[in-house]
Design an enzyme around this catalytic site. Structure first.
Site, PDB file in Angstrom:
ATOM      1  N   PRO A 114       6.662   0.888  -2.489  1.00 33.71           N
ATOM      2  CA  PRO A 114       5.601   1.210  -3.193  1.00 33.71           C
ATOM      3  C   PRO A 114       5.255   0.527  -4.639  1.00 33.71           C
ATOM      4  O   PRO A 114       4.542   0.730  -5.075  1.00 33.71           O
ATOM      5  CB  PRO A 114       6.277   2.596  -3.492  1.00 33.71           C
ATOM      6  CG  PRO A 114       7.606   2.628  -3.393  1.00 33.71           C
ATOM      7  CD  PRO A 114       8.049   1.552  -2.409  1.00 33.71           C
ATOM      8  N   MET A 129       5.928  -3.442  -6.257  1.00 34.44           N
ATOM      9  CA  MET A 129       6.591  -4.737  -6.192  1.00 34.44           C
ATOM     10  C   MET A 129       7.029  -5.322  -7.192  1.00 34.44           C
ATOM     11  O   MET A 129       7.227  -6.505  -7.462  1.00 34.44           O
ATOM     12  CB  MET A 129       5.370  -5.675  -5.462  1.00 34.44           C
ATOM     13  CG  MET A 129       4.837  -5.258  -4.011  1.00 34.44           C
ATOM     14  SD  MET A 129       6.167  -5.551  -2.675  1.00 34.44           S
ATOM     15  CE  MET A 129       5.463  -5.158  -1.457  1.00 34.44           C
ATOM     16  N   THR A 131       0.883  -1.205  -0.100  1.00 34.72           N
ATOM     17  CA  THR A 131       0.079   0.172  -0.036  1.00 34.72           C
ATOM     18  C   THR A 131       0.806   1.244   0.220  1.00 34.72           C
ATOM     19  O   THR A 131       1.947   1.323   0.839  1.00 34.72           O
ATOM     20  CB  THR A 131      -0.865  -0.047   1.267  1.00 34.72           C
ATOM     21  OG1 THR A 131      -1.527  -1.281   1.431  1.00 34.72           O
ATOM     22  CG2 THR A 131      -2.207   0.775   1.213  1.00 34.72           C
ATOM     23  N   THR A 132       0.565   2.137  -0.777  1.00 32.52           N
ATOM     24  CA  THR A 132       1.286   3.422  -0.720  1.00 32.52           C
ATOM     25  C   THR A 132       0.540   4.551   0.126  1.00 32.52           C
ATOM     26  O   THR A 132      -0.474   4.491   0.497  1.00 32.52           O
ATOM     27  CB  THR A 132       1.327   3.888  -2.257  1.00 32.52           C
ATOM     28  OG1 THR A 132       0.077   4.001  -2.895  1.00 32.52           O
ATOM     29  CG2 THR A 132       2.020   3.128  -3.162  1.00 32.52           C
ATOM     30  N   LYS A 168      -8.097   5.345  -7.763  1.00 29.48           N
ATOM     31  CA  LYS A 168      -6.592   5.303  -6.855  1.00 29.48           C
ATOM     32  C   LYS A 168      -6.806   6.672  -6.199  1.00 29.48           C
ATOM     33  O   LYS A 168      -6.951   7.760  -6.391  1.00 29.48           O
ATOM     34  CB  LYS A 168      -5.475   5.281  -7.992  1.00 29.48           C
ATOM     35  CG  LYS A 168      -4.208   5.317  -6.961  1.00 29.48           C
ATOM     36  CD  LYS A 168      -2.935   4.976  -7.913  1.00 29.48           C
ATOM     37  CE  LYS A 168      -1.854   5.191  -7.177  1.00 29.48           C
ATOM     38  NZ  LYS A 168      -1.466   4.541  -5.791  1.00 29.48           N
ATOM     39  N   HIS A 181      -3.619   6.198 -13.586  1.00 25.82           N
ATOM     40  CA  HIS A 181      -3.925   5.199 -12.690  1.00 25.82           C
ATOM     41  C   HIS A 181      -5.353   4.835 -12.979  1.00 25.82           C
ATOM     42  O   HIS A 181      -6.018   5.931 -13.425  1.00 25.82           O
ATOM     43  CB  HIS A 181      -3.644   5.266 -11.143  1.00 25.82           C
ATOM     44  CG  HIS A 181      -2.149   4.775 -10.900  1.00 25.82           C
ATOM     45  ND1 HIS A 181      -1.039   5.652 -11.197  1.00 25.82           N
ATOM     46  CD2 HIS A 181      -1.335   3.714 -10.492  1.00 25.82           C
ATOM     47  CE1 HIS A 181       0.040   5.099 -11.049  1.00 25.82           C
ATOM     48  NE2 HIS A 181      -0.046   3.707 -10.534  1.00 25.82           N
TER      49      HIS A 181
HETATM   50  N1  LIG Z   1       3.126  -1.696  -4.188  1.00 24.43           N
HETATM   51  C1  LIG Z   1       2.464  -1.896  -5.293  1.00 24.43           C
HETATM   52  O1  LIG Z   1       3.561  -2.544  -5.967  1.00 24.43           O
HETATM   53  C2  LIG Z   1       1.235  -1.678  -5.453  1.00 24.43           C
HETATM   54  C3  LIG Z   1       0.567  -0.877  -4.354  1.00 24.43           C
HETATM   55  N2  LIG Z   1      -0.758  -0.709  -4.776  1.00 24.43           N
HETATM   56  C4  LIG Z   1      -1.167   0.270  -3.591  1.00 24.43           C
HETATM   57  O2  LIG Z   1      -2.315  -0.802  -2.850  1.00 24.43           O
HETATM   58  C5  LIG Z   1      -3.217   0.204  -2.564  1.00 24.43           C
HETATM   59  C6  LIG Z   1      -4.604  -0.358  -2.743  1.00 24.43           C
HETATM   60  O3  LIG Z   1      -4.787  -0.259  -4.199  1.00 24.43           O
HETATM   61  P1  LIG Z   1      -5.980  -0.716  -5.035  1.00 24.43           P
HETATM   62  O4  LIG Z   1      -6.451  -2.431  -4.730  1.00 24.43           O
HETATM   63  O5  LIG Z   1      -6.158  -0.323  -6.581  1.00 24.43           O
HETATM   64  O6  LIG Z   1      -7.027  -0.030  -4.246  1.00 24.43           O
HETATM   65  P2  LIG Z   1      -8.772  -0.225  -3.911  1.00 24.43           P
HETATM   66  O7  LIG Z   1      -9.220   1.007  -3.477  1.00 24.43           O
HETATM   67  O8  LIG Z   1      -9.110  -1.162  -5.305  1.00 24.43           O
HETATM   68  O9  LIG Z   1      -8.618  -1.571  -2.625  1.00 24.43           O
HETATM   69  C7  LIG Z   1      -8.290  -1.287  -1.519  1.00 24.43           C
HETATM   70  C8  LIG Z   1      -8.950  -2.057  -0.737  1.00 24.43           C
HETATM   71  O10 LIG Z   1      -8.823  -1.872   0.890  1.00 24.43           O
HETATM   72  C9  LIG Z   1      -9.691  -1.783   1.782  1.00 24.43           C
HETATM   73  N3  LIG Z   1      -9.359  -1.172   2.784  1.00 24.43           N
HETATM   74  C10 LIG Z   1      -9.744   0.223   3.487  1.00 24.43           C
HETATM   75  N4  LIG Z   1      -9.128   0.480   4.371  1.00 24.43           N
HETATM   76  C11 LIG Z   1      -8.808  -0.790   4.900  1.00 24.43           C
HETATM   77  C12 LIG Z   1      -8.353  -0.966   6.385  1.00 24.43           C
HETATM   78  N5  LIG Z   1      -8.353  -0.196   7.252  1.00 24.43           N
HETATM   79  N6  LIG Z   1      -8.002  -2.277   6.371  1.00 24.43           N
HETATM   80  C13 LIG Z   1      -8.207  -3.262   5.454  1.00 24.43           C
HETATM   81  N7  LIG Z   1      -8.756  -2.979   4.160  1.00 24.43           N
HETATM   82  C14 LIG Z   1      -8.792  -1.561   4.162  1.00 24.43           C
HETATM   83  C15 LIG Z   1     -10.916  -1.170   1.019  1.00 24.43           C
HETATM   84  O11 LIG Z   1     -12.174  -1.725   1.266  1.00 24.43           O
HETATM   85  C16 LIG Z   1     -10.559  -1.665  -0.507  1.00 24.43           C
HETATM   86  O12 LIG Z   1     -11.339  -2.868  -0.885  1.00 24.43           O
HETATM   87  C17 LIG Z   1      -3.043   1.568  -3.034  1.00 24.43           C
HETATM   88  O13 LIG Z   1      -2.414   2.276  -2.099  1.00 24.43           O
HETATM   89  C18 LIG Z   1      -1.952   1.210  -4.201  1.00 24.43           C
HETATM   90  O14 LIG Z   1      -1.338   2.476  -4.399  1.00 24.43           O
HETATM   91  C19 LIG Z   1      -1.342  -1.263  -5.737  1.00 24.43           C
HETATM   92  C20 LIG Z   1      -0.845  -2.065  -6.655  1.00 24.43           C
HETATM   93  C21 LIG Z   1       0.449  -2.216  -6.648  1.00 24.43           C
HETATM   94  O1  LIG Z   2      -2.538   1.888  -7.089  1.00 23.52           O
HETATM   95  C1  LIG Z   2      -1.831   1.391  -8.211  1.00 23.52           C
HETATM   96  O2  LIG Z   2      -2.684   0.548  -8.914  1.00 23.52           O
HETATM   97  C2  LIG Z   2      -0.541   1.327  -8.079  1.00 23.52           C
HETATM   98  N1  LIG Z   2      -0.015   1.745  -6.973  1.00 23.52           N
HETATM   99  C3  LIG Z   2       1.259   1.713  -6.962  1.00 23.52           C
HETATM  100  C4  LIG Z   2       1.937   3.152  -6.644  1.00 23.52           C
HETATM  101  O3  LIG Z   2       1.133   3.841  -6.119  1.00 23.52           O
HETATM  102  O4  LIG Z   2       2.997   3.334  -6.979  1.00 23.52           O
HETATM  103  C5  LIG Z   2       2.175   1.032  -7.753  1.00 23.52           C
HETATM  104  C6  LIG Z   2       1.569   0.838  -9.045  1.00 23.52           C
HETATM  105  O5  LIG Z   2       1.809   2.306  -9.745  1.00 23.52           O
HETATM  106  C7  LIG Z   2       0.256   0.800  -8.866  1.00 23.52           C
END
Ligand SMILES: NC(=O)C1=CN([C@@H]2O[C@H](COP(=O)(O)OP(=O)(O)OC[C@H]3O[C@@H](n4cnc5c(N)ncnc54)[C@H](O)[C@@H]3O)[C@@H](O)[C@H]2O)C=CC1
Ligand SMILES: O=C(O)C1=N[C@H](C(=O)O)C[C@H](O)C1
Length: 862
Positions: A112, A114, A89-90, A151, A147
């Site tokens: 940020p 993976m 999570t970012t 997001k 994105h």
């Molecule tokens: N590090 C990486 O490679 C990547 C990071 N991300 C990050 O992951 C995060 C989620 O992205 P998405 O899946 O696109 O968002 P999304 O909004 O589709 O999913 C987030 C989920 O987290 C849940 N949530 C909210 N508060 C919560 C809490 N306190 N405890 C547990 N669950 C909770 C929500 O109900 C929602 O279902 C973002 O910050 C994104 O930037 C996303 C993809 C890749």
């Molecule tokens: O929210 C996303 O989807 C993603 N979040 C990460 C970020 O904020 O850098 C990684 C990737 O960009 C996808």
């Protein structure tokens, strides 16, 4: 590894149960989503206690993909509850996040991004920044990221990359909260204009960084564009494995980055980071965006890992966190692989395994491969004996001794026997499934291989007794008792041989599948991609050697002795398979049943090939291959998760096939092509066997001849498959194979027709030789090359329909037609000539179908 049955989700989300489905293994898990409220936390604490009691305190690990708002609280929760976690999570307060986790000495991987490739790129930039700081002084920086519209925050990756770039340039780029100078695209129109495909609007991450010199004469551009989530899931799997290993060292808790994970992988500090994650796990995480908590079981790895090591699971599902109990390290029920596409450039070189040869996995796979080779060798011995006995004048269906007609025929019952193989295989599969469910894969394979051996040996003994009875009774019209005795003995021996033929053909395929299922389960896809070809080559050598030895063995042992030897080979094969399972058990990676998993697949995986009329296992309709397994992973990632669900829910297989063929006409053409080629294969096999019997009346000599003939078929197809075809495909376009196969058969069948009376066995055996050799070598490669160009759903369902229906339908239709012909006309030489003429027509129809298939492929290529 398993998904935990409980996951945290957002505080505003209703508590509910979701089913997470894994497209690759077909397994599903139910996960209860618990909102991260105070009440919800009580349930989470209770679940944690239960999970720890069941799976061990250290065997839980969290994966967090939640919301920027949740980052800081969640991290404290994990740290205080001694849960190692991987956080993708970012957002949130990053400095506080690091402090909170470090000060609590918690284990975590926080990054940020993976995506391993993106991380490698980041590491490269960091290196450049530290080595050549300011080298881009005077250059202006522009950053655009796009994105999905949902997001909540600015790209964390963009921020991290920018921080490295700002060490190279002196631009005063602003990365403040809210994005600063970053051009954030969050509406569909802008994303589309930025190059995102429409299907990926709901999940993508496109980044472009541009550095421009002050006078505009030099421009650098760096892009990383990702559609979907697979790349993150793969990296997460690595991070989980890495973290589990770090925890196991007993070191003090630390926060790691993805660069640490990558470096550990590069230094090979532990074995096979990705490989040890199950396909399920990776796919489950792929589908996810939420926080996952998972649990793991202990295992002793093969090399370089301390015996105390625990491994943890990845968990994740739609925006939730999951608790995951883990049982087995490996997916079970991988479809048996078939060698094909040996020219696949993705194969690459490198060591066969990331394991040392003395490691338990290497040893167990070696034993199973030997078991497979001996099993195939036993089948060659048995086939030669059964076919010769089946057509013999004494014990079999020939007309010599019993009817006093002076030798000949013997094939009239063969089409019926061939027609019975498919229904019998289905019953056998059911029976096998039951044994598997009761005793697990090891005991099922042992029991059924021994049944197979016992049947060969017992049939041999019974046939010997019946043969002696036949020899004792002199058929004489005046001696009614002797006539009756001969008829009775012949009835028994014919029934026995009929059953043995059906049994042997159905069993060889089933057991062969089980050997491959084990190998596919123990090896990771990456190892499999390298190992499958040599293992299949070993099998090929086993069958070629055995077939080549038939002639001298039969001289020493006789046909019944050959059956006994086949039985003994099956016993040896069972023994080796047992050692393989035992080694796997000792190493803690035995494929076994898992609660709630679709483990019956282990025994019921689709046929890797088919058994021809008296033929060996071939890969004509192989559902998968090493290369296709890889490409399956690739396109699965491209496919929407629900596509496979549609495959399963779309009515019966015939209905699905109709819908599919309308949507993908090339698969309809392939279906017809396979039906016709299988019809022709059965027909020319029948003609060959007829000619063989009419030219070589002596049973032993016939068995010897046919053994040598199959040794040539096996040997030539092995050489073609491993050496010639990969070379040829470098110079010729692959889709020409479709035209080449029926054209060659048109020549061969015409040649058989012209020389049917004059050239002895050569003319008739040439056609069968050509089609069998192509089935064993070219066919698999051709099918795979077609499948590989299709989308996931088409490939998944197409393979199923074509392997389940087309091949069997072609064979069965020809078996029924030949049976009727035998009943009406018998085995007259003239009828056989008509059959040869019909074979020319079938080859011509095959060519026409192939032409239409070819033009469809051409059209789709354009
Ligand atoms: N590090 C990486 O490679 C990547 C990071 N991300 C990050 O992951 C995060 C989620 O992205 P998405 O899946 O696109 O968002 P999304 O909004 O589709 O999913 C987030 C989920 O987290 C849940 N949530 C909210 N508060 C919560 C809490 N306190 N405890 C547990 N669950 C909770 C929500 O109900 C929602 O279902 C973002 O910050 C994104 O930037 C996303 C993809 C890749
Ligand atoms: O929210 C996303 O989807 C993603 N979040 C990460 C970020 O904020 O850098 C990684 C990737 O960009 C996808």
């Amino acid at each position: 590894m398993k998904l935990a049955p409980v996951a945290m989700t957002g505080p505003n989300v209703e508590s509910t149960v979701v089913v997470v489905h894994d497209d690759v293994t077909g397994r599903s898990s139910s996960v209860r989503l618990v909102p991260a409220t105070d009440d919800g936390k009580i349930e989470i604490y209770a679940s944690l206690a239960g999970m720890r009691a069941s799976f061990g305190t250290e065997n839980l690990l969290v994966i967090d993909y939640t919301h920027p708002n949740a980052v800081n609280d969640n991290a404290i929760f994990y740290a205080e509850n001694h849960l190692p976690f991987v956080m993708g999570t970012t957002g949130g307060d990053r400095a506080r996040l690091m402090d909170d986790v470090s000060s609590r000495k918690a284990f975590a991987v926080i990054a940020p991004n993976m995506g391993k490739q993106i991380v490698a790129m980041q590491a490269g930039l960091e290196y450049a920044a530290s080595k050549f700081p300011g080298s881009f002084a005077g250059y202006g920086l522009e950053v655009t990221e796009s994105h999905q519209s949902t997001k909540a925050d600015t790209s964390g990756t963009a921020r991290a990359v920018i921080s490295s770039l700002l060490k190279l340039t002196d631009d005063d780029f602003d990365v403040a909260e809210g994005g600063g100078d970053i051009n954030m695209l969050r509406d569909d129109e802008s994303s589309l204009a930025f190059g995102v495909s429409r299907e990926a609007l709901g999940g993508h991450a496109f980044h472009t960084y541009r550095l421009t010199s002050s006078d505009g004469s030099v421009v650098f551009e760096l892009k990383h564009n990702v559609e979907g989530r697979t790349v993150y899931a793969e990296g997460t799997a690595d991070a989980v494995k890495f973290l589990a290993n770090m925890v196991s060292t007993g070191m003090e808790g630390r926060v790691f980055s993805m660069i640490d994970v990558l470096e550990a992988g590069a230094l090979d500090k532990y074995t096979n980071p990705v490989g040890d994650m199950t396909a399920t796990t990776r796919r489950a995480a792929t589908a996810s965006s939420g926080a996952g908590l998972s649990s793991a079981s202990k295992f002793d790895d093969d090399v370089n890992i301390s015996p105390r090591i625990t491994t943890n699971t990845v968990a994740g599902c739609d925006g939730k966190s999951t608790l995951t109990p883990l049982r087995s390290r490996r997916p079970i029920g991988i479809s048996p692989p078939i060698i094909s596409n040996q020219n696949d450039p993705r194969r690459g070189g490198g060591p066969l395994f990331s394991l040392v040869p003395s490691s338990p996995r290497f040893v167990s796979v070696s034993y199973m491969s030997l078991s497979l080779a001996i099993h195939l060798a036993g089948y060659e011995l048995s086939r030669a004996a059964v076919m010769a006995l089946f057509t013999s004048d004494g014990l079999g269906f020939g007309h010599g001794q019993g009817a006093g007609e002076g030798g000949g025929g013997g094939l009239s019952a063969l089409p019926l026997a061939v027609g019975c193989v498919s229904p019998f295989s289905i019953c056998l599969l059911w029976f096998y499934g039951n044994t598997l469910e009761r005793g697990g894969p090891a005991s099922a394979l042992r029991a059924h291989t021994l049944i197979c051996a016992a049947c060969q040996i017992a049939s041999g003994c019974a046939l010997r007794v019946l043969d002696e009875r036949l020899l004792r009774s002199s058929p004489n019209d005046d001696d009614r008792f002797a006539v009756h005795d001969v008829a009775d003995a012949q009835f028994r021996s014919r029934s026995l041989l009929f059953l043995l033929f059906v049994f042997q053909n159905a069993y060889v395929q089933l057991l062969y599948n089980q050997h491959w299922a084990f190998i596919g389960s123990v090896l990771t896809p990456e190892e499999g991609a390298r190992a499958f070809a040599p293992i299949a080559g070993l099998g090929s050598i086993g069958s070629t050697l055995a077939a080549g030895l038939v002639s001298s063995l039969v001289r020493r042992l006789g046909l019944i002795g050959l059956l006994h030897l086949a039985g003994a080979s099956f016993v040896l094969s069972a023994l080796l398979a047992d050692i393989a399972f035992g080694t796997a058990r000792g190493g803690g990676f035995e494929p076994r049943r898992e609660d709630g998993s679709d483990d019956r697949k282990y025994g019921s995986v689709g046929p890797p090939g088919d058994i021809s009329m008296g033929g060996r296992v071939n890969n004509a309709n192989a559902p998968t291959s090493p290369s296709s397994m890889k490409s399956k992973g690739r396109s699965a990632s491209r496919a929407p998760a629900q596509s496979c669900v549609q495959c399963r829910e779309g009515g019966n297989i015939f209905h699905q096939a109709r819908v599919l063929f309308r949507r993908v006409p090339v698969l309809g053409a392939l279906f017809l092509e396979v039906v016709l080629s299988q019809c022709l294969s059965s027909l020319v096999n029948f003609i060959y066997l007829y000619k063989l019997k009419s030219m070589i009346a002596d049973d032993d000599m016939r068995a010897g001849w046919s053994g040598t003939y199959y040794a040539w078929i096996n040997g030539v197809s092995g050489i073609l498959q491993f050496f010639v075809i990969p070379l040829l495909l470098k110079h010729f376009e692959a889709h020409r194979i479709w035209l080449f196969m029926p054209t060659l058969m048109l020549f061969c069948t015409s040649y058989t027709f012209v020389t049917f009376r004059s050239s002895g066995l050569f003319g008739a055996s040439a056609s069968f030789f050509a089609i069998k050799t192509m089935e064993y070598s070219l066919r698999g490669a051709a099918n795979e090359m077609l499948y590989v160009s299709l989308d996931y759903e088409s490939r998944y369902l197409g393979k199923k329909v074509i392997s389940l229906i087309a091949g069997k339908f072609g064979k069965s239709a020809m078996a029924v037609a030949l049976s009727l012909l035998m009943v009406v006309y018998g085995e007259e030489e003239d009828i056989m000539r008509y059959l040869v003429a019909i074979s020319i027509l079938v080859a011509a129809s095959w060519l026409l179908t192939s032409m239409s298939l070819h033009s469809l492929i051409e059209a789709s290529r354009k």
